[in-house]
Design an enzyme around this catalytic site. Sequence first.
Site, mmCIF file in Angstrom:
data_model
loop_
_atom_site.group_PDB
_atom_site.id
_atom_site.type_symbol
_atom_site.label_atom_id
_atom_site.label_comp_id
_atom_site.label_asym_id
_atom_site.label_seq_id
_atom_site.Cartn_x
_atom_site.Cartn_y
_atom_site.Cartn_z
ATOM 1 C CB CYS A 205 -1.143 0.365 1.377
ATOM 2 S SG CYS A 205 -2.381 1.282 1.582
ATOM 3 C CB CYS A 206 3.564 2.565 1.755
ATOM 4 S SG CYS A 206 2.996 2.046 4.205
ATOM 5 C CB CYS B 135 -2.433 6.157 5.737
ATOM 6 S SG CYS B 135 -1.458 7.175 3.964
ATOM 7 C CB CYS C 297 -1.446 3.171 9.323
ATOM 8 S SG CYS C 297 -2.191 2.203 7.560
ATOM 9 C CB CYS D 224 5.773 5.394 4.556
ATOM 10 S SG CYS D 224 6.979 6.615 3.476
#
Length: 382
Positions: free
Chosen positions: A123-124, A206, A209, A232
């Site tokens: 995702c990062c 985010c 998280c 990240c």
Amino acid sequence: MAQLQTIPTRPARVAALNRRYRHRAAIQVLREALSDPELGRVAMVSSFGADSVALLHMISLIDRTTPVLFIDTQMLFPETLTYQAEVAAKLGLTDVRTIRATPAAIAAADPDGDLNQTNPDACCDLRKTVPLNRALSSFDSWITGRKRFQGATRSEMEFFEEDPAGDRIKINPLAHWTARDVADYIANNRLPRHPLVSKGYPSIGCMPCTSPVKEGEDPRAGRWRGQDKTECGIHFVNGKMQRIPPAAPAPFVPADGQPVIVRDSGFGPEDWTGPILDLASDADLDDPDLRVGDATMIRIAFPSFTDGRGFTLARRLRVAGYKGRLRATGYVIADQLPMARRSGFDEVEIDADLARRQPWPHWRDAADAAPSYLKKLGRRAS
């Protein structure tokens, strides 16, 4: 006979820059770096997070036209987006560029918006690293706000370092600053603070998280809490994403009347300090008075062991796009943990009596009995 001139390697250039700048103050490093031929075209990358305003203020004093790259992961706190616009306007920054993953990339890799749960590293990479590297392709160097005090992976950081993700140099003007230095600079210059700082967020990423940090914890303890992830992916050391294995916690012994929070990592005390929206299992999500989208934590009550409506409600919230924390509370037992995790719950709240009757191994074994659920969420009970 003329000798061929050798071009210094990037490590040699970085070492020479650190020697040349080693006695400079932060604002001197920044001022000189912006016009240093060794560093070429320079941009600043800013999260507009907890401490970002200090470095942004320095930029505004030196050159307001400096490109500032702001990565909008499209999962940020609403407060961050508002703060970004306010700070840019207040400081008169004229070249703030919002960087995002392309719609096509998100549709291909994260169509349901839950990649942060199944694979946070991916995702990062999707929402931060790839868009940033694309935006940095026209620059030779970039400025970061990282500091040594922010964690062990940054404890030996210098003003300049290599960027393994590209043939660039990273500039860290605040590398040697302490948390007190940052706070004093912001106070002395009457700069606006990120609104989440006062709510226990010393490091802000985010929304799904990031969690509040208690006094005495590492400032970045709230980033990817409970996972072996500390960066990240934008920042690497020796070409690798840095990880710090979490220290083994002391066994948690609940006291009477004290809630026990069950997570994949085990039992723990209540550590949530923000507001909580409590919902009954039969709550009407179409009720406009609920303001579900404003809640960073939703707690769903289970009135009985056999009432499955809470699981359905949790799943509906996730399908509707809710990214905050979800907690099940009430009559929830160990055997229901796999269903809770599959439905989208992050944690379960039980009382001390149940925790004694069903200690952590019961919950761990229940999770292990359904590995597909935990694999889908990218987590593993320990």
